[in-house]
Motif scaffolding. Structure first.
Motif, short mmCIF file in Angstrom:
data_model
loop_
_atom_site.label_atom_id
_atom_site.label_comp_id
_atom_site.label_asym_id
_atom_site.label_seq_id
_atom_site.Cartn_x
_atom_site.Cartn_y
_atom_site.Cartn_z
N THR A 3 0.83 -1.07 -0.10
CA THR A 3 -0.06 0.09 -0.07
C THR A 3 0.65 1.17 -0.02
OG1 THR A 3 -1.54 -1.08 1.26
CG2 THR A 3 -1.76 1.30 1.17
N LEU A 4 1.85 1.35 0.99
CA LEU A 4 2.78 2.43 1.03
C LEU A 4 3.70 2.66 -0.17
CD1 LEU A 4 3.96 1.99 4.61
CD2 LEU A 4 2.09 3.61 3.70
N ILE A 5 4.06 1.55 -1.00
CA ILE A 5 4.69 1.53 -2.16
C ILE A 5 3.97 2.02 -3.11
CG2 ILE A 5 5.75 0.06 -4.12
CD1 ILE A 5 6.65 -1.69 -1.69
N THR A 10 2.71 6.56 -7.00
CA THR A 10 1.90 7.05 -7.45
C THR A 10 2.04 8.69 -7.21
OG1 THR A 10 -0.03 5.38 -7.13
CG2 THR A 10 -0.47 7.65 -7.68
N ALA A 11 2.57 9.01 -6.01
CA ALA A 11 2.92 10.57 -5.56
C ALA A 11 3.98 10.90 -6.52
CB ALA A 11 3.14 10.53 -4.14
N PHE A 58 -6.86 13.12 -2.65
CA PHE A 58 -8.02 12.35 -1.98
C PHE A 58 -8.11 10.92 -2.30
CE2 PHE A 58 -10.12 16.64 -1.94
CZ PHE A 58 -10.60 16.45 -0.63
N ASN A 59 -7.32 10.32 -3.70
CA ASN A 59 -7.17 9.02 -3.80
C ASN A 59 -6.35 8.35 -3.06
OD1 ASN A 59 -8.92 8.75 -5.89
ND2 ASN A 59 -7.73 9.17 -7.48
N MET A 60 -5.11 9.16 -2.62
CA MET A 60 -3.98 8.31 -1.97
C MET A 60 -4.38 8.43 -0.24
SD MET A 60 -1.92 7.27 -4.02
CE MET A 60 -3.44 6.88 -5.01
N PHE A 61 -5.07 9.58 -0.12
CA PHE A 61 -5.60 9.62 1.53
C PHE A 61 -6.51 8.23 1.78
CE2 PHE A 61 -8.72 11.07 4.60
CZ PHE A 61 -7.78 11.48 5.69
N PHE A 66 -7.52 2.54 3.93
CA PHE A 66 -8.32 1.47 3.64
C PHE A 66 -7.30 0.36 2.86
CE2 PHE A 66 -11.58 4.58 3.60
CZ PHE A 66 -12.39 4.01 4.67
N GLY A 67 -6.21 0.88 2.30
CA GLY A 67 -5.62 -0.05 1.88
C GLY A 67 -4.73 -0.90 2.69
N ARG A 68 -4.09 -0.36 3.62
CA ARG A 68 -3.50 -1.25 4.63
C ARG A 68 -4.23 -2.29 5.33
NH1 ARG A 68 -1.61 3.14 8.82
NH2 ARG A 68 -3.77 3.84 8.25
#
Length: 200
Positions: A3-5, A10-11, A58-61, A66-68
């Motif tokens: 998720t963090l990767i 993406t960022a 907003f997408n990465m937030f 929830f991804g983790r």
């Protein structure tokens, strides 16, 4: 970990593309490039660039929160590679209806991770439908948000005019639910059990 990767990659790629038109042009979903040049990687790379900083944020937030949890669940229940497979395949599946609709349209451009993020969010809602989600600082149960989200996306997809790919949101949400139920069919009985015990 993944998720963090995904968030970090993406960022970085999004910020580079915002400042370099050549990068954005190569990664964005542009149907003729797929149709004529067979650049099928665009079905994934479009999800790593965004229209502006707020779109990215907003997408990465949402993915961060929830991804983790979904990654942890999938890793515990299956294997480490299932979550990255889920996320990357969600990028493709969510955008496919849009690509097929605009396959012959040289003026169509698509970008953003919203479809895959929707898949992650709806996978989470299956596990915890009564968890609290903040929508523009208004708290509401996740299951209520899911209903409103689907209704709004269907309405706006039919109405059009806001340049947001609502069909990708819907396709991503459906894929998130389907992936979870295929991966672990017992999640459905868990979901029904949670629904029968409302708490907020």
């Amino acid at each position: 970990m993944f998720t963090l990767i995904f968030i970090a990659v993406t960022a970085v790629v999004s910020l580079l593309a915002l400042n370099n038109r050549r990068i954005a042009d190569r990664l964005i979903l542009w149907p003729p490039a797929i149709d004529k040049k067979h650049q099928y990687d665009r079905l994934i790379t479009h999800g790593f660039i965004h229209a502006d900083f707020m779109h990215l944020f907003f997408n990465m937030f949402t993915l961060f929160f929830f991804g983790r949890q979904i990654e942890g669940f999938m890793t515990q229940e299956t294997a480490w590679w299932v979550f990255p497979l889920f996320y990357l395949s969600a990028l493709v599946v969510a955008i496919l209806p849009t690509y097929l609709k605009h396959q012959k349209d040289p003026n169509y451009l698509g970008l953003g991770a919203s479809g895959a993020v929707s898949a992650v969010l709806f996978a989470f809602i299956l596990l915890a439908p009564w968890s609290r989600i903040l929508v523009f600082v208004i708290p509401m149960p996740a299951i209520l948000f899911a209903v409103l989200y689907v209704v709004y996306s269907i309405w706006m997809d039919r109405r059009g005019g806001d340049r947001v790919n609502h069909s990708a949101h819907l396709a991503g949400a459906a894929y998130g639910v389907m992936f979870m139920l295929i991966m672990r069919p017992e999640v459905f009985s868990h979901f029904l059990g949670e629904l029968s015990r409302p708490h907020f």
